[in-house]
Design an enzyme around this catalytic site. Structure first.
Site, PDB file in Angstrom:
ATOM      1  N   GLY A 130     -18.382 -17.749  13.626  1.00  0.00           N
ATOM      2  CA  GLY A 130     -17.007 -18.519  13.895  1.00  0.00           C
ATOM      3  C   GLY A 130     -17.079 -19.967  13.529  1.00  0.00           C
ATOM      4  CG  HIS A 131     -13.790 -22.501  14.807  1.00  0.00           C
ATOM      5  ND1 HIS A 131     -12.384 -22.829  15.086  1.00  0.00           N
ATOM      6  CD2 HIS A 131     -14.042 -21.891  15.914  1.00  0.00           C
ATOM      7  CE1 HIS A 131     -12.191 -22.489  16.265  1.00  0.00           C
ATOM      8  NE2 HIS A 131     -13.068 -22.174  16.773  1.00  0.00           N
ATOM      9  CG  ASN A 132     -16.128 -26.499  14.573  1.00  0.00           C
ATOM     10  OD1 ASN A 132     -15.151 -25.928  14.872  1.00  0.00           O
ATOM     11  ND2 ASN A 132     -16.256 -27.701  14.003  1.00  0.00           N
TER      12      ASN A 132
ATOM     13  CD  GLN B 298      -9.524 -23.599  13.063  1.00  0.00           C
ATOM     14  OE1 GLN B 298     -10.923 -23.798  13.281  1.00  0.00           O
ATOM     15  NE2 GLN B 298      -8.495 -24.032  13.904  1.00  0.00           N
TER      16      GLN B 298
END
Lengths: 327, 327, 327
Positions: free
Chosen positions: C225-227, C184
């Site tokens: 979560g990511h993004n 990541q």
């Protein structure tokens, strides 16, 4: 913070085509629609072929089937599995550009003298590793992780901040309206190559151990109850809860916010959709779902109100069928 | 790590029968199907009587009604409530075999000089106890627990790693599309004999205190909003969320992943099934449930699609009934 | 721990009426039904007008429309928005009565020399701030907060205990039944005036950053979560999960325990009810709901069982309609 295309292909394989030269400097990995002239991108899903054509990326990783479409645009790396290739490229990126957390025990961590930490493991700041706990080779506890007494973690695991391994399982015997604590005498055993997300909790077993097998991936804020057993390479998204003594097979996936009730068995290759409540054992592989469909609030209210009469509606349909037959 | 059968009966009562001698060495407590010749086991549910017959345990704890079945197998301890007896046996095991965490404040904990920690309490590694907080006699904060300013915890509580007591409740007044913070001026008051699972959060009240009464048991990753009141000896499984100002009676249970909305009142002895959303006050004791049943994904999709027409289906049934009556 | 009424009005405005004198000593802010002769209270919802009449408060904050009703009782402060006035009163209370956490880095915190902490920011006990992280002016990390490498937090934010900002997003590419980690490489960017509740997690982006815009308020135990991108002044209650790459507009609210699936887009001013699963993008403002209505367990069981036949019930209704038409 950059790599030559040639170095990437040397490290990861794939064939460089479409006029790509080994000495192009790649400064970033980026999604197709964002990538600019210094970026490496990838096409993992043929559905996004249009984005491929429009992309300004220096080079795009594609599957053999997309080779022609990619060549029509320009430089590409052809690889059997572009998504895995992309994953390995991110790893390469990290290795080359970001210094790894140093192995060893951070000065602020509290590690019991009777714990066994492998010399190549990393115990980050403000972690707690209790007596008899073991941390395997190359495993990283990021920061503020607790590993309870007698719990073991295998090799090459990544444990993110705030994780609690080996808190007491939730066990009480009712007696005259009060709860008598069942001391949790088991531990937690975690295999190799497991990743555990931030603030996730894995409780110790009551009499035997809670077991997480090799290659399992758990996202953030997951609760794993005592005596749970999770088979190899299963993965769970955030906010999942697995109640005590559930056994989950290998290669399963569990969507975010799903709940698995206690003492159930899920076969290998069972896939649970997000927010689904697993109330019975699932002995056959497949995708399982149970979630109320979202709707405008007003429509939901009408349907939800009717739902409370569903059983009686069925009776009315039955009565209608009989009346019609009799007519 | 072992105890004589005689010591167990001396400590916990019950009658040793079926040829059991006081000097049999017990090295472990184990479930019936796992127990070997050195193990103590128990039968708490008559359903598992077959496992009793087949068990290789050195001795099995049974209820008076199971005495004959147990004697047919061999050594047993007859006790009124075998599950409670088993619970007390795990406590005995822990006492004798595992050194307790030492009372006192761990050197790595940050305890405000204006906090009041009882000399017999244990503040584990890397805990934070803020100004004006109180921790009662014999209470254990395992590790990495935060007890906020002015919050109080009673005697003999167990607070697991990562728990946050007394973070600000979630209170904001909307003003022109932005949020104005409502400072949370209350605290958290926790009674005696409360157990709080890993990474659970209990917010401080807005104007008055959030209250957790004696004997309450909370599992991991539970969220208790500001001004919530939980009555004596209620228990909640993992991942439960209780929104602000909800009042939960005594002797209630809440299943894993359930949500209780704000400002509701639950009477004593209300039992909420796992993953149920409590949207209205429940004034009568009983078991309450609301969860979409799990199904194969394909069947779920069909039923979920139809669910969106449920209200209109009811109208069509009504129309059919009228048409048939008219015919 | 008290303020004069006159001081309150001087600081916050509003008109003091109904015989209230500036030198009345206010010792507490309290709800109408609890307030005594030394307390300031407020009426924000006309529904509670009866409580106003019965209240023993020294003074009550009311809207202009409630002025007459308030005067009939006694002393009041008339203000355009009593709830916002109350909020500001709690802030005044805190300022005057509780010493603020001191700015600066607590001795027990672990702050990387390559992190950038504003001199007016507060890094509480046992926090971890990694290399390249930035913490803006006046921002407070309460205790045991982790801010990961390269993540940035704006000004005047409040981050409660146990929060993890910048753990790895959950990204893996499947290869032959195993998972290949996608490193990541993005970070987390948090705007100004954001508040983040205890033990909430915000993951770093895979390639780009996870973004939380100005004025967002997140309650406890939330997973981002990511993004993910959350627009200005949106607010989420406890236990919400937002999966990767979801985009949530400005001025949205998400109720407790709701789940937003990945890659969806929610428009500005979308409001999601508690425990609702968002499975599709929502392009229009409004309130959306999807949750199984709670019921007595016995009735729920009947309705849930029938639900599994819902699609076939629709077919039977269709058949009845055709048969009746043919008759």
């Amino acid at each position: 913070m950059s790599l030559l295309l040639g170095h990437i292909v040397d490290a990861l394989g794939g064939s460089l085509e479409g006029g790509a030269t080994r000495d192009v400097v790649i400064s970033r990995i980026a999604p197709l629609e964002v990538a600019g002239p210094g970026d490496l991108s990838f096409l993992s899903n043929p559905r996004y072929q249009q984005q491929l054509a429009a992309s300004r990326a220096a080079c795009v990783i594609v599957a053999p089937a997309m080779r022609d479409a990619a060549l029509a645009r320009g430089a590409c790396i052809v690889a059997d599995n572009p998504y895995v290739y992309f994953a390995r490229a991110t790893q390469l990126w990290r290795q080359r550009n970001a210094p790894a957390q140093q192995a060893g025990v951070h000065a602020s961590a509290v590690v019991d003298p009777m714990a066994l930490v492998h010399p190549t493991a990393t115990i980050g700041p403000l972690c707690v590793v209790e007596r008899g706990a073991q941390v395997g080779a190359g495993t990283i506890l990021k920061s503020r992780v607790t590993v309870g007494e007698g719990c073991t973690i295998g090799a090459r695991c990544i444990v993110h901040a705030g994780v609690v391994i080996g808190a007491d399982g939730f066990g009480f015997a009712p007696e005259q309206g009060q709860w008598v604590k069942i001391e949790q005498l088991g531990a937690v055993r975690i295999g190799d190559d497991v990743e555990i997300g931030a603030n996730t909790c894995i409780d110790r077993g009551a009499l035997q151990d809670t077991v997480i097998e090799d290659g399992v991936k758990l996202d953030n804020l997951i609760q794993i109850g005592h005596n749970v057993h999770i088979g190899k390479h299963s993965a769970m998204a955030g906010c999942v809860g697995v109640a005590g003594s559930a056994t989950i097979g290998a290669h399963c996936t569990v969507g975010g916010g799903a709940i698995v009730l206690g003492h159930l068995e899920l076969a290998d290759n069972v896939h649970i959709s997000a927010a689904t409540v697993v109330t019975r054992s699932l002995t056959r592989p497949g995708q399982y779902t149970g979630m109320f469909p979202i709707d405008d609030n007003a429509r939901w209210e009408k349907n939800a109100a009717t739902l409370k009469q569903l059983h009686s509606l069925r009776e009315r349909i039955k009565a209608l069928e009989q009346a019609l037959k009799a007519a």
